[in-house]
Motif scaffolding. Structure first.
Motif, short mmCIF file in Angstrom:
data_model
loop_
_atom_site.label_atom_id
_atom_site.label_comp_id
_atom_site.label_asym_id
_atom_site.label_seq_id
_atom_site.Cartn_x
_atom_site.Cartn_y
_atom_site.Cartn_z
N TYR A 9 -23.03 33.73 -8.74
CA TYR A 9 -22.45 34.69 -7.80
C TYR A 9 -22.76 34.26 -6.37
CZ TYR A 9 -21.59 39.21 -5.52
OH TYR A 9 -21.13 40.21 -4.69
N GLN A 10 -21.73 34.22 -5.52
CA GLN A 10 -21.86 33.69 -4.16
C GLN A 10 -22.19 34.75 -3.11
OE1 GLN A 10 -21.47 30.03 -3.59
NE2 GLN A 10 -22.06 30.55 -5.69
N GLY A 11 -22.30 36.01 -3.54
CA GLY A 11 -22.68 37.06 -2.60
C GLY A 11 -21.51 37.89 -2.11
N SER A 12 -21.81 39.07 -1.59
CA SER A 12 -20.76 40.01 -1.17
C SER A 12 -20.07 39.62 0.13
CB SER A 12 -21.36 41.41 -1.03
OG SER A 12 -22.40 41.41 -0.06
N ASN A 13 -20.67 38.69 0.89
CA ASN A 13 -20.09 38.32 2.18
C ASN A 13 -19.08 37.18 2.09
OD1 ASN A 13 -21.51 40.25 3.68
ND2 ASN A 13 -23.32 38.94 3.77
N ASP A 57 -18.87 30.32 -30.04
CA ASP A 57 -19.27 29.39 -28.96
C ASP A 57 -18.65 29.78 -27.62
OD1 ASP A 57 -20.64 27.83 -30.90
OD2 ASP A 57 -18.74 26.89 -31.43
N VAL A 58 -18.89 31.00 -27.22
CA VAL A 58 -18.27 31.54 -26.00
C VAL A 58 -18.89 30.91 -24.74
CG1 VAL A 58 -17.99 33.61 -24.58
CG2 VAL A 58 -17.61 33.71 -27.06
N GLN A 59 -18.03 30.47 -23.84
CA GLN A 59 -18.46 30.01 -22.52
C GLN A 59 -17.54 30.62 -21.47
OE1 GLN A 59 -21.03 28.31 -21.65
NE2 GLN A 59 -21.79 27.69 -23.65
N VAL A 60 -18.12 31.40 -20.54
CA VAL A 60 -17.35 31.95 -19.43
C VAL A 60 -17.32 30.89 -18.33
CG1 VAL A 60 -17.18 33.82 -17.74
CG2 VAL A 60 -18.09 34.28 -20.02
N VAL A 61 -16.16 30.32 -18.07
CA VAL A 61 -16.07 29.20 -17.13
C VAL A 61 -15.53 29.61 -15.76
CG1 VAL A 61 -15.86 27.51 -18.97
CG2 VAL A 61 -13.78 28.47 -17.96
N ASN A 62 -15.00 30.80 -15.67
CA ASN A 62 -14.52 31.30 -14.38
C ASN A 62 -14.48 32.83 -14.43
OD1 ASN A 62 -13.52 31.04 -11.71
ND2 ASN A 62 -11.47 31.46 -12.44
N GLY A 63 -14.93 33.47 -13.35
CA GLY A 63 -14.87 34.93 -13.30
C GLY A 63 -16.16 35.60 -12.90
N LEU A 64 -17.19 34.82 -12.56
CA LEU A 64 -18.45 35.44 -12.16
C LEU A 64 -18.33 36.22 -10.86
CD1 LEU A 64 -21.41 33.00 -13.01
CD2 LEU A 64 -21.03 35.32 -13.80
N GLN A 65 -17.46 35.75 -9.95
CA GLN A 65 -17.27 36.47 -8.70
C GLN A 65 -16.63 37.84 -8.98
OE1 GLN A 65 -18.88 34.76 -6.35
NE2 GLN A 65 -19.01 33.23 -7.97
N THR A 66 -15.62 37.82 -9.85
CA THR A 66 -14.94 39.07 -10.22
C THR A 66 -15.89 40.03 -10.93
OG1 THR A 66 -12.77 38.01 -10.41
CG2 THR A 66 -13.11 40.04 -11.68
N THR A 67 -16.62 39.54 -11.96
CA THR A 67 -17.46 40.44 -12.74
C THR A 67 -18.61 41.00 -11.93
OG1 THR A 67 -18.64 38.49 -13.58
CG2 THR A 67 -16.90 39.40 -14.96
N ASN A 68 -19.23 40.18 -11.08
CA ASN A 68 -20.33 40.67 -10.25
C ASN A 68 -19.86 41.68 -9.21
OD1 ASN A 68 -23.26 39.33 -10.40
ND2 ASN A 68 -21.75 37.86 -11.16
N THR A 69 -18.69 41.42 -8.62
CA THR A 69 -18.17 42.35 -7.61
C THR A 69 -17.83 43.69 -8.24
OG1 THR A 69 -17.28 40.49 -6.35
CG2 THR A 69 -16.46 42.67 -5.79
N ILE A 70 -17.23 43.67 -9.43
CA ILE A 70 -16.93 44.91 -10.15
C ILE A 70 -18.24 45.64 -10.49
CG2 ILE A 70 -16.05 45.87 -12.31
CD1 ILE A 70 -13.91 43.70 -12.28
N TYR A 71 -19.24 44.89 -10.94
CA TYR A 71 -20.53 45.49 -11.29
C TYR A 71 -21.14 46.23 -10.09
CZ TYR A 71 -25.58 45.75 -11.93
OH TYR A 71 -26.87 46.18 -11.96
N HIS A 72 -21.19 45.56 -8.94
CA HIS A 72 -21.77 46.19 -7.75
C HIS A 72 -20.95 47.39 -7.28
CE1 HIS A 72 -24.97 43.32 -7.25
NE2 HIS A 72 -24.13 42.31 -7.29
N TYR A 73 -19.64 47.30 -7.43
CA TYR A 73 -18.76 48.40 -7.05
C TYR A 73 -19.05 49.64 -7.90
CZ TYR A 73 -14.45 51.20 -6.99
OH TYR A 73 -13.55 52.23 -6.92
N ILE A 74 -19.14 49.43 -9.23
CA ILE A 74 -19.41 50.55 -10.14
C ILE A 74 -20.82 51.10 -9.90
CG2 ILE A 74 -19.69 51.22 -12.55
CD1 ILE A 74 -16.81 50.81 -11.83
#
Length: 326
Positions: A9-13, A57-74
């Motif tokens: 996660y690259q941060g909220s800014n 063998d699940v690997q999340v390769v893209n979407g950490l910015q989306t999931t973290n931003t949603i998490y902080h929003y909720i």
């Protein structure tokens, strides 16, 4: 699960995360997934039963910015009794066992926002090996950018991929001019990347390079902040702040001093993989390097920050450095 995501996660800014947050907070009638690239998952096998998808063998390769931003929003709206989030997130599942296909998916899905060349190499096996080896020695190889910063690790023990590449180029291949002047080019060309990150170089040598350069940073920082020191710095040096930009050259010369060889080979560095350079040796070598730099740039009437980026400068200091250290 997240090992093959090239960044943490690259941060909220960060601009893209600000946009995601704005979309979440808006009252528009647009569904969230219309505007968001969502999450990409790699899996070796998938089966569907009703509304349930089972993945191996699940690997999340893209979407950490989306999931973290949603998490902080909720999380920031947990006390809101009227919270009603009946919105959808797009999830793309790619089923493949082909390493080449996997790598192409990782690269393609991460080109939506700028990604440094180093980050696209983050999933290479050698990068994982370096990270695990560093971790066992309480150093933190930031294979996924910002991961260890986000987990609160000590900043002066966090090593990025580009920083390690610069350190190896300077210390193992004695090319501090390239480490200083063209750090990003080290990782752009496949042949250059494979030269730096090679199974021929032991993990201990990678740690030596990283540890040495971080220790030099600390020594130079202490030296430049000290009101009294034994080195005479003229005005030219004071304005150019060149002691810090000589750091990679200093790392190379320390190896020269210890090995007593000007033309040492990468395999020679293996023999000093566990060494810690003394502060006395660092300061004496720094003093000599400053004098050699003056001897190079002054007759040529070139600025220090230009001179030290030249290959001829490296040749000059290697030819003139003294090898009879105590």
């Amino acid at each position: 699960m997240f090992a093959f995501n090239v960044r943490d996660y690259q941060g909220s800014n960060v601009e893209v995360n600000k946009d995601i947050k704005t979309t979440l907070e808006s009252n528009e009638k647009l569904d969230f997934w219309w505007l968001n690239n969502g999450i990409t998952i790699l899996s070796s096998r998938a089966s569907v039963a009703g509304k349930t998808i089972s993945l191996d063998d699940v690997q999340v390769v893209n979407g950490l910015q989306t999931t973290n931003t949603i998490y902080h929003y909720i999380k920031n709206r947990e006390a809101d009794n009227n919270l009603n989030e009946e919105r959808a997130v797009l999830i793309k599942i790619v089923v493949t066992n082909e390493p080449e296909t996997r790598d192409r998916v990782i690269k393609a899905t991460n080109f939506q926002t700028p990604i440094p060349p180093a980050s696209l190499k983050a999933t290479d096996p050698i990068q994982l090996d370096i990270e695990n080896f560093f971790l066992n020695h309480e150093w933190f190889y930031d294979r996924r950018k910002n991961y260890y910063k986000n987990t609160g690790k000590q900043l002066d023990r966090i090593i990025s991929i580009p920083y390690l590449a610069q350190s190896v180029i300077a210390i193992v291949f004695h090319e501090p001019d390239i480490a200083r002047s063209r750090p990003s080019s080290i990782l752009k060309k496949d042949n250059d990347y494979k030269r730096v990150f090679s199974q021929k170089i032991s993990l201990e040598v990678y740690l030596l390079c990283a540890r040495t350069m971080k220790n030099l940073e600390s020594s130079i920082r202490n030296f430049t902040s000290s009101k009294s020191n034994d080195l005479t710095i003229n005005e030219q040096w004071k304005h150019a702040s060149p002691i810090r930009i000589l750091m990679f050259h200093l790392g190379m010369l320390l190896v020269v001093k210890i090995l007593q060889k000007r033309d040492y080979k990468p395999k020679d560095v293996e023999s000093i993989k566990n060494i810690d350079f003394s502060n006395e040796l660092i300061m004496n070598t720094l003093a000599e390097l400053i004098q050699l730099t003056n001897n190079y740039v002054n007759p040529r009437e070139i600025p220090i920050n230009i001179g030290i980026k030249q290959k001829d400068f490296v040749t000059f200091i290697l030819e003139n450095v003294l090898l009879n250290h105590s």
